[in-house]
Write an enzyme that holds these catalytic residues in place. Structure first.
Site, PDB file in Angstrom:
ATOM      1  N   ALA A  63      78.329  17.788  23.675  1.00 56.58           N
ATOM      2  CA  ALA A  63      79.517  18.300  22.998  1.00 56.58           C
ATOM      3  C   ALA A  63      80.439  18.861  24.071  1.00 56.58           C
ATOM      4  CB  ALA A  63      79.120  19.372  22.002  1.00 56.58           C
ATOM      5  N   GLY A 108      74.621  17.064  22.785  1.00 62.27           N
ATOM      6  CA  GLY A 108      75.131  16.221  21.701  1.00 62.27           C
ATOM      7  C   GLY A 108      74.985  14.735  21.991  1.00 62.27           C
ATOM      8  N   GLU A 111      71.556  13.964  21.040  1.00 63.17           N
ATOM      9  CA  GLU A 111      71.497  14.094  19.578  1.00 63.17           C
ATOM     10  C   GLU A 111      72.136  12.906  18.861  1.00 63.17           C
ATOM     11  OE1 GLU A 111      73.185  18.065  20.000  1.00 63.17           O
ATOM     12  OE2 GLU A 111      71.600  18.835  18.716  1.00 63.17           O
ATOM     13  N   GLU A 131      71.074  23.161  25.808  1.00 64.54           N
ATOM     14  CA  GLU A 131      71.770  24.234  25.091  1.00 64.54           C
ATOM     15  C   GLU A 131      71.221  25.627  25.366  1.00 64.54           C
ATOM     16  OE1 GLU A 131      70.895  21.339  23.819  1.00 64.54           O
ATOM     17  OE2 GLU A 131      72.548  20.503  22.658  1.00 64.54           O
TER      18      GLU A 131
HETATM   19  N1  DAK Z   1      81.940  18.944  28.045  1.00 70.41           N
HETATM   20  C1  DAK Z   1      83.160  18.879  28.623  1.00 70.41           C
HETATM   21  N2  DAK Z   1      83.392  18.290  29.807  1.00 70.41           N
HETATM   22  C2  DAK Z   1      82.351  17.736  30.430  1.00 70.41           C
HETATM   23  C3  DAK Z   1      81.047  17.754  29.879  1.00 70.41           C
HETATM   24  C4  DAK Z   1      80.861  18.392  28.626  1.00 70.41           C
HETATM   25  N3  DAK Z   1      79.680  18.430  28.006  1.00 70.41           N
HETATM   26  N4  DAK Z   1      80.216  17.138  30.741  1.00 70.41           N
HETATM   27  C5  DAK Z   1      80.983  16.732  31.782  1.00 70.41           C
HETATM   28  N5  DAK Z   1      82.257  17.087  31.581  1.00 70.41           N
HETATM   29  C6  DAK Z   1      83.396  16.854  32.481  1.00 70.41           C
HETATM   30  C7  DAK Z   1      83.346  17.782  33.676  1.00 70.41           C
HETATM   31  O1  DAK Z   1      83.887  19.040  33.348  1.00 70.41           O
HETATM   32  C8  DAK Z   1      84.200  17.010  34.676  1.00 70.41           C
HETATM   33  O2  DAK Z   1      85.557  17.202  34.347  1.00 70.41           O
HETATM   34  P1  DAK Z   1      86.671  17.435  35.503  1.00 70.41           P
HETATM   35  O3  DAK Z   1      86.200  18.642  36.243  1.00 70.41           O
HETATM   36  O4  DAK Z   1      86.610  16.192  36.334  1.00 70.41           O
HETATM   37  O5  DAK Z   1      87.952  17.630  34.753  1.00 70.41           O
HETATM   38  C9  DAK Z   1      83.859  15.559  34.373  1.00 70.41           C
HETATM   39  O6  DAK Z   1      83.310  15.553  33.059  1.00 70.41           O
HETATM   40  C10 DAK Z   1      82.816  15.005  35.323  1.00 70.41           C
HETATM   41  O7  DAK Z   1      81.703  15.890  35.317  1.00 70.41           O
HETATM   42  P2  DAK Z   1      81.035  16.435  36.661  1.00 70.41           P
HETATM   43  O8  DAK Z   1      82.040  16.554  37.746  1.00 70.41           O
HETATM   44  O9  DAK Z   1      80.270  17.662  36.296  1.00 70.41           O
HETATM   45  O10 DAK Z   1      80.041  15.234  37.013  1.00 70.41           O
HETATM   46  P3  DAK Z   1      78.657  15.320  37.772  1.00 70.41           P
HETATM   47  O11 DAK Z   1      78.251  13.925  38.020  1.00 70.41           O
HETATM   48  O12 DAK Z   1      78.745  16.263  38.923  1.00 70.41           O
HETATM   49  O13 DAK Z   1      77.653  15.965  36.741  1.00 70.41           O
HETATM   50  C11 DAK Z   1      76.594  16.250  34.563  1.00 70.41           C
HETATM   51  C12 DAK Z   1      77.301  15.268  35.569  1.00 70.41           C
HETATM   52  C13 DAK Z   1      76.406  15.480  33.253  1.00 70.41           C
HETATM   53  C14 DAK Z   1      75.236  16.625  35.132  1.00 70.41           C
HETATM   54  C15 DAK Z   1      77.476  17.492  34.375  1.00 70.41           C
HETATM   55  O14 DAK Z   1      78.803  17.069  34.049  1.00 70.41           O
HETATM   56  C16 DAK Z   1      76.961  18.372  33.287  1.00 70.41           C
HETATM   57  O15 DAK Z   1      75.992  19.097  33.469  1.00 70.41           O
HETATM   58  N6  DAK Z   1      77.648  18.342  32.134  1.00 70.41           N
HETATM   59  C17 DAK Z   1      77.343  19.181  31.026  1.00 70.41           C
HETATM   60  C18 DAK Z   1      76.112  18.673  30.365  1.00 70.41           C
HETATM   61  C19 DAK Z   1      75.713  19.558  29.220  1.00 70.41           C
HETATM   62  O16 DAK Z   1      75.330  20.706  29.403  1.00 70.41           O
HETATM   63  N7  DAK Z   1      75.807  19.003  28.032  1.00 70.41           N
HETATM   64  C20 DAK Z   1      75.377  19.666  26.847  1.00 70.41           C
HETATM   65  C21 DAK Z   1      76.535  20.326  26.253  1.00 70.41           C
HETATM   66  S1  DAK Z   1      75.977  21.423  24.985  1.00 70.41           S
HETATM   67  C22 DAK Z   1      76.787  23.233  18.002  1.00 70.41           C
HETATM   68  C23 DAK Z   1      77.266  21.994  18.026  1.00 70.41           C
HETATM   69  C24 DAK Z   1      76.946  21.160  19.059  1.00 70.41           C
HETATM   70  C25 DAK Z   1      76.181  21.608  20.097  1.00 70.41           C
HETATM   71  C26 DAK Z   1      75.695  22.876  20.042  1.00 70.41           C
HETATM   72  C27 DAK Z   1      75.981  23.688  19.000  1.00 70.41           C
HETATM   73  N8  DAK Z   1      77.170  24.088  16.929  1.00 70.41           N
HETATM   74  C28 DAK Z   1      78.543  24.336  16.744  1.00 70.41           C
HETATM   75  C29 DAK Z   1      76.184  24.814  16.171  1.00 70.41           C
HETATM   76  C30 DAK Z   1      75.957  20.770  21.195  1.00 70.41           C
HETATM   77  C31 DAK Z   1      75.905  21.313  22.420  1.00 70.41           C
HETATM   78  C32 DAK Z   1      75.978  20.512  23.606  1.00 70.41           C
HETATM   79  O17 DAK Z   1      76.059  19.302  23.599  1.00 70.41           O
END
Ligand code: DAK
Length: 263
Positions: A63, A108, A111, A131
């Site tokens: 997400a 997400g 998911e 998360e």
């Molecule tokens: N959201 C927004 N932007 C993201 C992103 C994300 N999840 N993942 C990557 N990006 C963006 C980065 O900010 C970056 O943008 P710029 O800085 O270039 O503008 C671009 O994508 C490239 O990312 P990186 O530079 O970080 O690329 P790397 O290869 O260095 O790293 C990575 C890749 C996938 C390891 C890293 O980007 C990363 O850790 N991303 C976040 C992964 C993550 O934590 N995903 C889970 C998100 S939490 C809920 C509803 C839904 C959810 C929870 C609760 N409710 C409302 C109850 C769901 C939660 C989630 O999904």
């Protein structure tokens, strides 16, 4: 549509989440467009769908953390509901949906893949529910679907530790059915979808419904669900043609039911 592309290849629909600058992260607009895309799929001419991400690095990196960072409690619940509604639409979509996971499938992203019927991935795929490290619980069904797919023990380990796993481990624990070199992934997904599309469409739909609905209830109730959906097939041309071909020893037609009837 800005972030979703849709292509039709024969009976197979290919939905691509196309926001590569953010590694295909799911913001509200992506979720809205995804819902509209599935709503627009013509079920008379489509028998299976492939869901994938644009680019060579990420399926869906979760997400959108930027959008979520400022949400209030009420807004968080609304965002969770928006995602859950779309994911449930995919899960209960009348025809099978295959996730072709071409890289990161985090939060997400993991998911949404779990709301699909079948998951296959590329060798560079990475799965995880990060998360807990972000101060939240999985919010798009992760606590529920991961536990059902890989068992509560492994799901709890992945969710509590927020540790990512690679494709080979995802395969080992049953989260994905197969792993391919990246360039072979989409062709393999399309081939599988075409293989599904070559079978009797009402039977395939009823199989999906029987499995999905049966998993929600006790075995006695589940068996009755199967009986009903099995019985319904006997009102289709496909059943008559399929069994007729077998009995006529028509080797050409025996393996594949013809003609297909889609209603
Ligand atoms: N959201 C927004 N932007 C993201 C992103 C994300 N999840 N993942 C990557 N990006 C963006 C980065 O900010 C970056 O943008 P710029 O800085 O270039 O503008 C671009 O994508 C490239 O990312 P990186 O530079 O970080 O690329 P790397 O290869 O260095 O790293 C990575 C890749 C996938 C390891 C890293 O980007 C990363 O850790 N991303 C976040 C992964 C993550 O934590 N995903 C889970 C998100 S939490 C809920 C509803 C839904 C959810 C929870 C609760 N409710 C409302 C109850 C769901 C939660 C989630 O999904």
């Amino acid at each position: 549509m800005e972030f979703i592309t849709y292509e039709q290849e024969g009976f197979v629909g290919v939905v691509t989440i196309n926001r590569p600058k953010a590694l295909n992260a799911l913001n509200s607009q992506v979720l809205d467009e995804l819902e509209a895309t599935f709503d627009a799929i013509d079920l008379d001419t489509t028998r299976a769908v492939v869901l994938t991400g644009a680019g060579e690095k990420s399926f869906v990196a979760g997400a959108d953390i930027g959008e979520m960072s400022t949400l209030t409690k009420a807004e968080g619940e609304a965002f969770g509901k928006k995602g859950n509604d779309v994911f449930r639409k995919i899960e209960t979509f009348p025809i099978p949906v295959i996730a072709a996971i071409n890289g990161f499938a985090l939060g997400g992203g993991c998911e949404i893949s779990m709301s699909c019927d079948i998951r296959i991935c590329s060798e560079n795929a990475v799965f995880g529910q990060p998360e807990a490290g972000l101060g939240i619980t999985p919010g798009f069904g992760g606590t529920q679907r991961l536990a059902r797919l890989v068992g509560a023990g492994m799901a709890k380990q992945m969710i509590y530790t927020a540790r990512n796993i690679k494709a080979d481990e995802a395969y080992r624990i049953g989260l994905v059915n197969a792993v391919y070199p990246l360039e072979e992934l989409l062709p393999a997904a399309k081939k599988m979808a075409a293989g599904i599309a070559a079978n009797a469409p009402i039977a395939v739909r009823n199989c999906k419904k029987a499995i999905n609905d049966g998993l929600q209830v006790d075995m006695d109730t589940a068996i009755v669900i199967e009986e009903k959906l099995f019985g319904d097939c006997f009102e289709t041309e496909d059943q008559k043609a399929g069994m007729g071909n077998f009995l006529e020893k028509d080797k050409e037609k025996k393996l594949k039911v013809v003609p297909f009837q889609n209603k």
